[in-house]
Design a protein around this motif. Sequence first.
Motif: not given
Length: 711
Positions: A504, A644, A648, A652
């Motif tokens: 990222n 998060v 995401e 995830l």
Amino acid sequence: MSQTCTSTEGGMMKATEPRLFISLSGIARLAQVQRPVVSMWRTRAAASDLPFPASVAQDHGRDVFDALEVAAWLEATNRGNNPDVVADAAAFARFDATSRGDDESFHALTALVALRAAADRSIGVLSAAELLDLADGVDPDDVSILSEVETLGDELAPMARFVDVLVDGAYDVSVAFESLLGERFRDGRRALTRTALEPEAIALVSELAGELERNNPDADQGRPAFVDPTGVCGDLLIAVLRSLEEGTDPVASTANTNAPGARLLRRRLMAHRFAHTPLTVSSTGEFTASSAAVHVAQFPTVESPVMSAVQILSAIENVALQLDDTQRAVIVAPASVLTDGRLPADADALRSQLLRLGSLRAIVRLPRGLVTSSPRQALALWVFGPAHASVARAEKWNLVADLGDETLTPTTRADLVSDLVAAMGDGSAIRAHAFRFTRPVRTAELLTRTGSLVSDTKHVVTSARPVAAERDRRAGSDFPARLDSIVATLGDAAPAGLDAVEVNDAPLVLPPASLGALAAARHVRRISGARVSPENINGETGFAVIGAEEIAGAHAIGARRIDRLLLANAYPSAGLTLPGDVVFRAGTQPQALVDVEGASVVLYPARILRIKETDSAGLVAELLATDIPQQSSRDWKRWVVRRVVHTERAGLAATLRSVAAEREAAAERMRMLTALEETIAGGVVAGTLTTQNTTTTGSDAAIIAPSEGSD
């Protein structure tokens, strides 16, 4: 030393010569045995050739003995667990003046011990006149010992000889002084014990004060300065000075009050041979301390053991107003005053005024049980430091923490001290530190609270980082390389979907948050489990149940069930899980799992955490389930979990589910390999399998065949 007998008057001992007395409890401590053992020795040895020494006096109805006679008897009969019983006798004994409840005599005895330290030689050989001259030379202004020595009169010389015996038995003047103070609890000296703290609390303050001094860029590292603005916080100040590294030459400043507790502290400093300078406090409470000093204080004090909330806060304000940005202060006081809600209006206004000063950097509620005489009382800690005048008032913040469920172990204290030292820094220092216990809260937010200053609210979602969060922060830059290495090692066995995991280049990070704050803000909901009778649970049909056994992995989900009709009739309030619910159990070792399929009945004491899909605040069920087992608190509201950014969450969750599936498959393969190992070994041992039919060698596996004699 003379062993002249004593006489008793009114239940109090009167000695003409220094004789070491010891009680039955003291004998037990000297011999390192339990108290009843000493009584058994007295009874069983009464008719022997070496009877237990007879008592020599009465102290308020209790037998006392000649300490040296008892020590000789213990050595001669080989009783007890102390091989140095004779040498240690003086350290466990007491002079008659210390046991008759006479505060004047107690203070006089401590004065003579301090005089021995100042003289740095024996004082037992001096006459009364010589002792008075020596005391006048050491304390010409009568701030610590002169008046106390003068009160002894005819007992001065005998008491001085006892001090020599006491110091020689303790091997050090400071140890002898502390042994006398240790008797305050057994002697019931309420004035000296009412505000006494437990060793864990004293250690926390001393460690924190020392670290604040060491990390202060304005401090003189060769000559650290510590201030007791009350003049009577002896336990804390001495602990701070004794905790410093060897080679330092600290100086202590204490208020110039003439109260008994203040004089006792100055004698204590003299006995420890610490440098002392008087702190001149005006009638209005004003004083000027040396720059870069660390102030240490506790309220209520020895001299004022009962103080109202306004009196405590006023005293703290007086200290805070004397500080500059080079100085630090550690203040201990009841949590009911420093952190809790429901203060009287005038006290609440005063506390808010202190918050607005800007120099109050940290607020910590400590666990109960730290006040020796009041184990149910909770204390709190305030830490003052630089006010950072350049920071706008609306942007000012404080670090807060509630350690109500913690135990002040050395590790806990070290982590808390690390957090509090970081509080002295600016915003960049706060962002760079991985906090375990404390969390930053805007001062403006604290000022609006009507309850506890350290409680969670929906506006406070950042909190102390859990272990996993701290690990993630520190290792953040290493994760991409670690991912490549792990995937390469796994090869074809790597879980599906890892191609979507990339570096990222524009990271967005959410700080960890407490579940209590997230629940208050309705990002997550806690649902209680159903109380179901065990006889209603079977392994055949109906809804799957999830209880402690399933969470711990003892049963697979679905191995135990409850009939659907029975559930509806007998437990109509019992609900079912939804896919993605986190089922957890609190306690000393919290555990959790994710119910992927849902439609399960959760059994109490297990409970459900249901994440709000439309407003999750960054929570991911799979991540939450891995964070819960790392928590140390028994209260789920205090658990701190990772989050998060919204974009995401789905990726995830899917990746973690894929990894979990592969891990379960690997675990199943491990279970089968274990079963295979046990079967082969058991079969060969039993003679029903053989490894003799080996047709290949090298790396090829051996062929396992039934032995010829088997069926």
